[in-house]
Enzyme design. Sequence first.
Site, mmCIF file in Angstrom:
data_model
loop_
_atom_site.group_PDB
_atom_site.id
_atom_site.type_symbol
_atom_site.label_atom_id
_atom_site.label_comp_id
_atom_site.label_asym_id
_atom_site.label_seq_id
_atom_site.Cartn_x
_atom_site.Cartn_y
_atom_site.Cartn_z
ATOM 1 N N LYS A 157 0.561 -1.137 0.039
ATOM 2 C CA LYS A 157 0.625 0.158 -0.049
ATOM 3 C C LYS A 157 0.870 1.247 -0.281
ATOM 4 O O LYS A 157 0.455 1.738 -0.323
ATOM 5 C CB LYS A 157 -0.920 0.271 1.435
ATOM 6 C CG LYS A 157 -2.487 -0.080 0.714
ATOM 7 C CD LYS A 157 -3.576 0.554 2.271
ATOM 8 C CE LYS A 157 -4.453 -1.141 2.057
ATOM 9 N NZ LYS A 157 -5.783 -0.724 3.152
ATOM 10 N N LYS A 183 -22.216 -0.458 -2.786
ATOM 11 C CA LYS A 183 -22.959 0.392 -2.936
ATOM 12 C C LYS A 183 -22.740 1.156 -4.230
ATOM 13 O O LYS A 183 -21.220 0.847 -4.306
ATOM 14 C CB LYS A 183 -23.913 1.928 -1.330
ATOM 15 C CG LYS A 183 -22.468 2.226 -1.264
ATOM 16 C CD LYS A 183 -22.703 2.858 -0.018
ATOM 17 C CE LYS A 183 -21.963 4.068 0.448
ATOM 18 N NZ LYS A 183 -21.534 4.947 1.257
ATOM 19 N N PHE A 196 -31.556 7.579 2.833
ATOM 20 C CA PHE A 196 -32.149 6.415 3.625
ATOM 21 C C PHE A 196 -33.431 5.705 3.664
ATOM 22 O O PHE A 196 -33.709 4.988 4.553
ATOM 23 C CB PHE A 196 -31.689 6.411 5.082
ATOM 24 C CG PHE A 196 -30.019 5.901 5.042
ATOM 25 C CD1 PHE A 196 -29.452 7.096 4.862
ATOM 26 C CD2 PHE A 196 -29.168 4.828 5.215
ATOM 27 C CE1 PHE A 196 -27.989 7.384 4.761
ATOM 28 C CE2 PHE A 196 -28.262 4.827 5.395
ATOM 29 C CZ PHE A 196 -27.466 5.841 5.183
ATOM 30 N N LYS A 225 -20.889 7.411 17.415
ATOM 31 C CA LYS A 225 -20.932 6.588 16.160
ATOM 32 C C LYS A 225 -21.697 4.818 15.942
ATOM 33 O O LYS A 225 -23.031 5.073 15.215
ATOM 34 C CB LYS A 225 -19.352 6.017 15.919
ATOM 35 C CG LYS A 225 -19.582 5.148 14.845
ATOM 36 C CD LYS A 225 -19.282 6.056 13.557
ATOM 37 C CE LYS A 225 -18.938 5.190 12.563
ATOM 38 N NZ LYS A 225 -19.675 6.194 11.172
ATOM 39 N N CYS A 256 -19.406 -1.189 7.280
ATOM 40 C CA CYS A 256 -20.416 -0.263 8.521
ATOM 41 C C CYS A 256 -21.164 -0.790 8.995
ATOM 42 O O CYS A 256 -20.914 -1.816 10.272
ATOM 43 C CB CYS A 256 -19.901 0.894 8.356
ATOM 44 S SG CYS A 256 -18.252 1.529 8.304
ATOM 45 N N ARG A 308 -16.529 -5.326 0.455
ATOM 46 C CA ARG A 308 -16.680 -5.926 2.105
ATOM 47 C C ARG A 308 -18.163 -5.600 2.763
ATOM 48 O O ARG A 308 -18.809 -4.725 2.246
ATOM 49 C CB ARG A 308 -15.894 -5.187 2.711
ATOM 50 C CG ARG A 308 -14.617 -4.999 2.814
ATOM 51 C CD ARG A 308 -13.468 -4.644 3.976
ATOM 52 N NE ARG A 308 -14.187 -3.090 3.996
ATOM 53 C CZ ARG A 308 -13.083 -1.877 4.365
ATOM 54 N NH1 ARG A 308 -12.417 -2.472 5.477
ATOM 55 N NH2 ARG A 308 -13.803 -0.571 3.951
ATOM 56 N N GLY A 326 -33.311 -2.329 -0.589
ATOM 57 C CA GLY A 326 -32.935 -3.171 -1.390
ATOM 58 C C GLY A 326 -32.065 -4.126 -0.798
ATOM 59 O O GLY A 326 -33.304 -4.887 -0.061
ATOM 60 N N ARG A 380 -19.083 8.736 4.408
ATOM 61 C CA ARG A 380 -20.392 7.655 3.513
ATOM 62 C C ARG A 380 -18.534 7.704 2.864
ATOM 63 O O ARG A 380 -18.466 8.270 1.973
ATOM 64 C CB ARG A 380 -20.707 8.203 2.600
ATOM 65 C CG ARG A 380 -22.087 9.135 4.266
ATOM 66 C CD ARG A 380 -23.243 9.899 3.910
ATOM 67 N NE ARG A 380 -22.671 10.963 2.866
ATOM 68 C CZ ARG A 380 -23.263 11.256 1.618
ATOM 69 N NH1 ARG A 380 -24.393 11.120 1.173
ATOM 70 N NH2 ARG A 380 -22.346 12.496 1.076
HETATM 71 N N1 LIG Z 1 -15.287 2.412 5.794
HETATM 72 C C1 LIG Z 1 -16.132 3.912 6.156
HETATM 73 O O1 LIG Z 1 -17.067 4.505 5.467
HETATM 74 C C2 LIG Z 1 -16.077 4.460 7.701
HETATM 75 C C3 LIG Z 1 -16.627 5.168 8.223
HETATM 76 C C4 LIG Z 1 -16.827 5.796 9.524
HETATM 77 C C5 LIG Z 1 -15.925 5.416 10.113
HETATM 78 N N2 LIG Z 1 -15.416 3.913 10.155
HETATM 79 C C6 LIG Z 1 -13.798 3.166 10.948
HETATM 80 O O2 LIG Z 1 -13.068 3.390 10.148
HETATM 81 C C7 LIG Z 1 -11.873 2.524 11.277
HETATM 82 C C8 LIG Z 1 -11.354 2.321 9.442
HETATM 83 O O3 LIG Z 1 -11.546 1.541 8.728
HETATM 84 P P1 LIG Z 1 -11.849 1.405 7.401
HETATM 85 O O4 LIG Z 1 -12.701 1.299 6.306
HETATM 86 O O5 LIG Z 1 -10.893 2.804 6.399
HETATM 87 O O6 LIG Z 1 -10.806 0.359 7.028
HETATM 88 P P2 LIG Z 1 -9.338 -0.222 6.316
HETATM 89 O O7 LIG Z 1 -8.968 -1.094 6.645
HETATM 90 O O8 LIG Z 1 -9.373 0.438 4.798
HETATM 91 O O9 LIG Z 1 -8.498 0.830 6.678
HETATM 92 C C9 LIG Z 1 -7.642 0.219 7.693
HETATM 93 C C10 LIG Z 1 -5.971 0.005 7.643
HETATM 94 O O10 LIG Z 1 -5.037 0.537 8.526
HETATM 95 C C11 LIG Z 1 -4.051 -0.458 8.296
HETATM 96 N N3 LIG Z 1 -3.147 -0.320 9.813
HETATM 97 C C12 LIG Z 1 -3.886 -1.588 10.367
HETATM 98 N N4 LIG Z 1 -3.423 -2.002 12.114
HETATM 99 C C13 LIG Z 1 -2.472 -0.838 11.662
HETATM 100 C C14 LIG Z 1 -0.943 -0.700 12.559
HETATM 101 N N5 LIG Z 1 -0.850 -0.910 13.520
HETATM 102 N N6 LIG Z 1 -0.316 -0.092 12.233
HETATM 103 C C15 LIG Z 1 -0.294 1.016 10.441
HETATM 104 N N7 LIG Z 1 -1.110 0.261 10.263
HETATM 105 C C16 LIG Z 1 -2.678 -0.424 10.101
HETATM 106 C C17 LIG Z 1 -4.535 -1.373 7.890
HETATM 107 O O11 LIG Z 1 -3.213 -2.071 6.888
HETATM 108 C C18 LIG Z 1 -5.485 -0.266 6.963
HETATM 109 O O12 LIG Z 1 -4.618 -0.821 5.460
HETATM 110 C C19 LIG Z 1 -13.571 1.397 11.555
HETATM 111 O O13 LIG Z 1 -13.192 1.304 12.605
HETATM 112 C C20 LIG Z 1 -14.341 1.885 10.479
HETATM 113 O O14 LIG Z 1 -15.718 1.730 11.146
HETATM 114 C C21 LIG Z 1 -15.490 3.204 8.189
#
Ligand SMILES: NC(=O)c1ccc[n+]([C@@H]2O[C@H](COP(=O)([O-])OP(=O)(O)OC[C@H]3O[C@@H](n4cnc5c(N)ncnc54)[C@H](O)[C@@H]3O)[C@@H](O)[C@H]2O)c1
Length: 436
Positions: free
Chosen positions: A35, A322, A251, A206, A262, A329, A255, A154
Site C-alpha cells: 500500500k 453501494k 435512507f 457513532k 460498517c 466488503r 434494497g 460516507r
Molecule cells: N469505511 C468507512 O466508510 C468508515 C466510516 C466511518 C468509520 N469507519 C471506521 O474507521 C476504521 C477504519 O476503517 P477503514 O474502512 O478505513 O478500514 P481499512 O481496512 O480500509 O483501513 C485500515 C488500515 O489500517 C491499517 N493498519 C492496521 N493496523 C495497523 C497498524 N498497527 N499500523 C499501521 N496501519 C495499520 C491496515 O493495513 C489498513 O490499511 C474502522 O474502525 C471503521 O469502522 C469506517
Amino acid sequence: MKLTIIGTGYVGLPTGVGFAELGNEVVCVDKIAAKIDKLNRGELTLFEDGLDELFRKNVEKGSIRFTLDMENAVKGADVVMLAVGTPPHPVTKEADLQYIYAAAEELAQYLDGYTVVATKSTVPVGTGDEVEAIIRKTNPIADFDVVSLPEFLREGFAIHDFFNPDRIVIGANSEKARSVMLKLYEPFKEKSEFLMVKRRSSETIKYASNAFLAMKIHYINEMADFCEQAGADILEVAKGMGMDSRIGKKFLNPGPGYGGSCFPKDTNAMAQMGKKYGANLNLIETTIAKNDERKAKMGQRVIEAIKNHPEGKIAVLGLAFKGGTDDCRESPAVDIVKEMIKHSDNICAYDPKAIENAKLILGDSIKYANSIEEACKDADVMVVLTEWEDFRNINLAEIKKIMSKAKIIDLRNMLNAEDAKVNGFEYQCIGAKYSA
Ligand SMILES: NC(=O)c1ccc[n+]([C@@H]2O[C@H](COP(=O)([O-])OP(=O)(O)OC[C@H]3O[C@@H](n4cnc5c(N)ncnc54)[C@H](O)[C@@H]3O)[C@@H](O)[C@H]2O)c1
C-alpha cells in the site's frame, strides 16, 4: 499542525489528504508495504470521487507523505489519529480491537512532547480508557490525552463529507485536548456543528447513529415487502414519508439488505455491547437477524428468476456494496452472486469501479465485463444489484436489442418500471408489482 494518521484505508487516506489540503503537515502510516509503496509511486490504493486530484496536488506540495516507519511518523506529531480497522470478531461478533491495541502500543514508544491521540476508528464504549492505559503502561513518561473523534464520512462521498461534515463530535476528558482538537478543526468552525462530549458518549454516538441508519434501511425494506403484498408502490410511499421533515428523505431506498464494511459490523458490535452492559437492544438485534434473512430471501428471488435459464447468460450489474465505491466488503451484491453461482455457470458482471475487489472474492467463478453493454450482450436476464447512477440511465430500448431475452430483476429500483414495460421487458423490482 503536525498530524499523523495510522491506517491508510477508506478513512485514513481521504482524511489525510483532506487535512493536508487544509494546510497541515500530514504523515500517513500503514503496515502494508504494498500500500505504502503504491502511494509513494503516486498511485491511489482505493477509489473515492475527487480523491485523485487532491492526492496528487498535496503529494507534489509535500504536505502529505506515506511511510511504514511508525517512529518517523509519530515523533513530533501534535495529533496522532487512529484509523485502523475494527472488524467483527469471527466468533463473538464484537469489534476486534487487536489493531487498535497494537497501534496504541507501537505509537506510545515514540510520543514526544504533548500529543493528542484521537481515535477515528469505530470502537466500543470504553476503548479510549483501554488505549490510554496501554499508552501509559508502554511509556509511563508520555504526555498525552486520548480523545474519541468518531468518523461519519460516507464511502463514495468521503472527500465531500470531509470538507462538509454535518457535525464534528469530540469526546475529550481534558480541556487541553479539547483545545488542540478545536485548533485542528478550526477551518470547519463556520460550516459544521461542533459537539463536545465525554469520551464514552462520543464512542456511543457513532454506534447509536449507525445502528439507527441500519434500522431505517431495515424499516423501509419491511415496508417494501408490505407494499408488494398490499398493491402499493414503495417508491411512492417512501416519497410521501420523506416529505415529513421528522423522517427525512434519506435512507428510504429499499434494497437487498444493508451491507458494507460498517453497518453489519457496527450493529453486531452494538448488540454485543448491549449484552455486556445488560441493556436490552431488541430493535437492533431484530434488525440484524432480519437483514440477514432478507439478503438470503433476495438471493432466492434472483434464483427463482434465473432458474428457467439454466444455459442462458445472466448479466449482473453492480458488485460494490453501494454505488460510488470500489468496496466489496460484506456486499449484498457479492453474497447474491455467490448464491447465483450455484445455479448458473454463465454469469457476467459489470461494475464501474469494484471489479478488482470483487475478483478477490469471486475469482474466476464468473466472467467480468468492461461495460453494461458487454455484460448484457446475449443475456437472458439482467440483474441490478448496486445503485450506481449509470444504471439509472440505461437505454432500455437499445439494451433490449442486444439481449437475447427481455427480463430484468432490479433489486435497487434503479430503472424506470414504465420504461421497462414500454420496451417489453418482464420487470421485477422491490416493493411494487409490475406486469409486462
Ligand atoms: N469505511 C468507512 O466508510 C468508515 C466510516 C466511518 C468509520 N469507519 C471506521 O474507521 C476504521 C477504519 O476503517 P477503514 O474502512 O478505513 O478500514 P481499512 O481496512 O480500509 O483501513 C485500515 C488500515 O489500517 C491499517 N493498519 C492496521 N493496523 C495497523 C497498524 N498497527 N499500523 C499501521 N496501519 C495499520 C491496515 O493495513 C489498513 O490499511 C474502522 O474502525 C471503521 O469502522 C469506517
